[in-house]
Design a protein around this motif. Structure first.
Motif, PDB file in Angstrom:
ATOM      1  N   TYR A 175       0.836  -1.202   0.000  1.00  0.00           N
ATOM      2  CA  TYR A 175       0.000   0.000   0.000  1.00  0.00           C
ATOM      3  C   TYR A 175       0.868   1.248   0.000  1.00  0.00           C
ATOM      4  CZ  TYR A 175       1.469  -0.988   4.693  1.00  0.00           C
ATOM      5  OH  TYR A 175       2.268  -1.320   5.765  1.00  0.00           O
ATOM      6  N   GLU A 176       0.254   2.359  -0.313  1.00  0.00           N
ATOM      7  CA  GLU A 176       0.812   3.674  -0.019  1.00  0.00           C
ATOM      8  C   GLU A 176       0.055   4.213   1.194  1.00  0.00           C
ATOM      9  OE1 GLU A 176       0.938   6.375  -3.283  1.00  0.00           O
ATOM     10  OE2 GLU A 176       1.989   4.969  -4.611  1.00  0.00           O
ATOM     11  N   PHE A 177       0.679   5.157   1.907  1.00  0.00           N
ATOM     12  CA  PHE A 177       0.024   5.656   3.116  1.00  0.00           C
ATOM     13  C   PHE A 177       0.393   7.104   3.394  1.00  0.00           C
ATOM     14  CE2 PHE A 177       4.057   3.823   4.391  1.00  0.00           C
ATOM     15  CZ  PHE A 177       4.556   4.695   5.334  1.00  0.00           C
ATOM     16  N   ASP A 178      -0.465   7.750   4.158  1.00  0.00           N
ATOM     17  CA  ASP A 178      -0.227   9.108   4.642  1.00  0.00           C
ATOM     18  C   ASP A 178       0.001   9.073   6.144  1.00  0.00           C
ATOM     19  OD1 ASP A 178      -0.598  10.405   2.139  1.00  0.00           O
ATOM     20  OD2 ASP A 178      -2.766  10.296   2.388  1.00  0.00           O
ATOM     21  N   VAL A 179       0.490  10.183   6.679  1.00  0.00           N
ATOM     22  CA  VAL A 179       0.702  10.336   8.120  1.00  0.00           C
ATOM     23  C   VAL A 179      -0.381  11.273   8.662  1.00  0.00           C
ATOM     24  CG1 VAL A 179       2.322  11.012   9.929  1.00  0.00           C
ATOM     25  CG2 VAL A 179       3.176  10.088   7.754  1.00  0.00           C
ATOM     26  N   PRO A 180      -1.102  10.869   9.712  1.00  0.00           N
ATOM     27  CA  PRO A 180      -2.068  11.788  10.312  1.00  0.00           C
ATOM     28  C   PRO A 180      -1.341  12.847  11.136  1.00  0.00           C
ATOM     29  CG  PRO A 180      -2.036   9.732  11.547  1.00  0.00           C
ATOM     30  CD  PRO A 180      -1.117   9.551  10.370  1.00  0.00           C
ATOM     31  N   VAL A 181      -1.538  14.109  10.817  1.00  0.00           N
ATOM     32  CA  VAL A 181      -0.816  15.196  11.487  1.00  0.00           C
ATOM     33  C   VAL A 181      -1.768  16.341  11.801  1.00  0.00           C
ATOM     34  CG1 VAL A 181       1.339  14.641  10.260  1.00  0.00           C
ATOM     35  CG2 VAL A 181      -0.199  16.406   9.351  1.00  0.00           C
ATOM     36  N   ARG A 182      -1.276  17.270  12.590  1.00  0.00           N
ATOM     37  CA  ARG A 182      -1.942  18.562  12.808  1.00  0.00           C
ATOM     38  C   ARG A 182      -0.883  19.639  12.705  1.00  0.00           C
ATOM     39  NH1 ARG A 182      -0.066  20.528  17.457  1.00  0.00           N
ATOM     40  NH2 ARG A 182       0.388  19.125  19.203  1.00  0.00           N
ATOM     41  N   PHE A 183      -1.325  20.873  12.527  1.00  0.00           N
ATOM     42  CA  PHE A 183      -0.367  21.975  12.542  1.00  0.00           C
ATOM     43  C   PHE A 183       0.239  22.093  13.936  1.00  0.00           C
ATOM     44  CE2 PHE A 183      -2.966  23.331   8.868  1.00  0.00           C
ATOM     45  CZ  PHE A 183      -1.941  23.517   7.943  1.00  0.00           C
ATOM     46  N   ASP A 184       1.525  22.399  13.993  1.00  0.00           N
ATOM     47  CA  ASP A 184       2.233  22.482  15.273  1.00  0.00           C
ATOM     48  C   ASP A 184       2.450  23.921  15.716  1.00  0.00           C
ATOM     49  OD1 ASP A 184       3.371  21.231  17.478  1.00  0.00           O
ATOM     50  OD2 ASP A 184       5.397  21.315  16.647  1.00  0.00           O
ATOM     51  N   ALA A 185       1.738  24.854  15.096  1.00  0.00           N
ATOM     52  CA  ALA A 185       1.819  26.258  15.490  1.00  0.00           C
ATOM     53  C   ALA A 185       0.428  26.860  15.356  1.00  0.00           C
ATOM     54  CB  ALA A 185       2.821  27.013  14.623  1.00  0.00           C
ATOM     55  N   ALA A 186       0.174  27.856  16.171  1.00  0.00           N
ATOM     56  CA  ALA A 186      -1.147  28.485  16.185  1.00  0.00           C
ATOM     57  C   ALA A 186      -1.298  29.545  15.105  1.00  0.00           C
ATOM     58  CB  ALA A 186      -1.419  29.098  17.555  1.00  0.00           C
ATOM     59  N   ALA A 187      -0.209  29.822  14.382  1.00  0.00           N
ATOM     60  CA  ALA A 187      -0.266  30.875  13.370  1.00  0.00           C
ATOM     61  C   ALA A 187       0.561  30.482  12.153  1.00  0.00           C
ATOM     62  CB  ALA A 187       0.254  32.197  13.939  1.00  0.00           C
ATOM     63  N   ILE A 188       0.181  30.989  11.010  1.00  0.00           N
ATOM     64  CA  ILE A 188       0.935  30.843   9.768  1.00  0.00           C
ATOM     65  C   ILE A 188       1.459  32.230   9.388  1.00  0.00           C
ATOM     66  CG2 ILE A 188       0.721  30.487   7.282  1.00  0.00           C
ATOM     67  CD1 ILE A 188       0.904  27.875   8.590  1.00  0.00           C
ATOM     68  N   GLN A 189       2.771  32.336   9.247  1.00  0.00           N
ATOM     69  CA  GLN A 189       3.388  33.609   8.886  1.00  0.00           C
ATOM     70  C   GLN A 189       3.647  33.633   7.375  1.00  0.00           C
ATOM     71  OE1 GLN A 189       3.919  36.036  11.124  1.00  0.00           O
ATOM     72  NE2 GLN A 189       3.260  34.806  12.881  1.00  0.00           N
TER      73      GLN A 189
END
Length: 210
Positions: A175-189
């Motif tokens: 199979y191919e697979f993805d990694v479940p993630v979230r953003f690690d910062a509260a802001a995008i600069q």
């Protein structure tokens, strides 16, 4: 856990830096020896895909993705370009790629796993987010038909057979697979270099348990 089943644009994550991390607690004893222990049974991955000079449309796409996830609130799929197949990145996915279990005559559900080997030691990583349509499964050197012999839960990475595999038979999958993630910062600069280009210096994400 709140999760949006959508992938961060793969073309924008290409070139990202990151990989697995482990937490190890180290106690140095009075005699100079060490005691080492880990509270984590599994590794966790971190990435940073800072987008260098790109079109303003690319920057807008990153901002839109961040806003739609409500920042750190909702997790999502991430393609790790260095590790996204059950086999080596240069090889084609085949149904014999990984042994995910052995039949016992009763069990019908098997978790997808990827086993990492170095010498005599191994680590079996649960794969929770296979790429839809990429999973191939087999037994006894024979590939099985999805939808007939088995089904795949792409939200949990589990294969369910219509009939339990017989005792002792190896169940394999590729199979191919993805990694479940979230953003690690509260802001995008973001910054705009000119009327046609801009950049996002840092897009930090961290793997989450699902």
């Amino acid at each position: 856990m709140e999760f949006h089943d959508v992938r961060f644009p793969a073309r924008l994550s290409f070139g990202s830096m990151g990989g697995p991390e482990r937490k190890t607690e180290i106690a140095i004893l009075a005699n100079g020896y060490e005691e080492r222990n880990t509270p984590w049974s599994q590794s966790r991955r971190r990435y940073d895909a800072g987008v260098g000079l790109r079109s303003l449309d690319d920057v807008a796409e990153v901002v839109a993705f961040f806003e739609a996830r409500r920042g750190q609130l909702y997790a999502f799929r991430w393609k790790d370009w260095s590790d996204f197949k059950s086999c080596r990145p240069s090889r084609e996915v085949r149904f014999e790629g990984q042994i995910i279990g052995y039949g016992d005559g009763a069990t019908t559900e098997f978790q997808l796993i990827k086993t990492y080997r170095s010498g005599a030691n191994t680590y079996a990583r649960p794969i929770d987010k296979p790429v839809p349509g990429s999973v191939r499964v087999g037994m006894h050197d024979t590939e099985l038909r999805q939808g007939v012999a088995f089904t795949v839960d792409y939200a949990r990475g589990r294969v369910t057979f219509a009939e339990p595999p017989i005792t002792g038979i190896a169940v394999t999958a590729g199979y191919e697979f993805d990694v479940p993630v979230r953003f690690d910062a509260a802001a995008i600069q973001t910054s705009v270099a000119n009327f046609q280009a801009g950049e996002v210096p840092s897009i930090a994400v961290v793997e989450v348990r699902v």
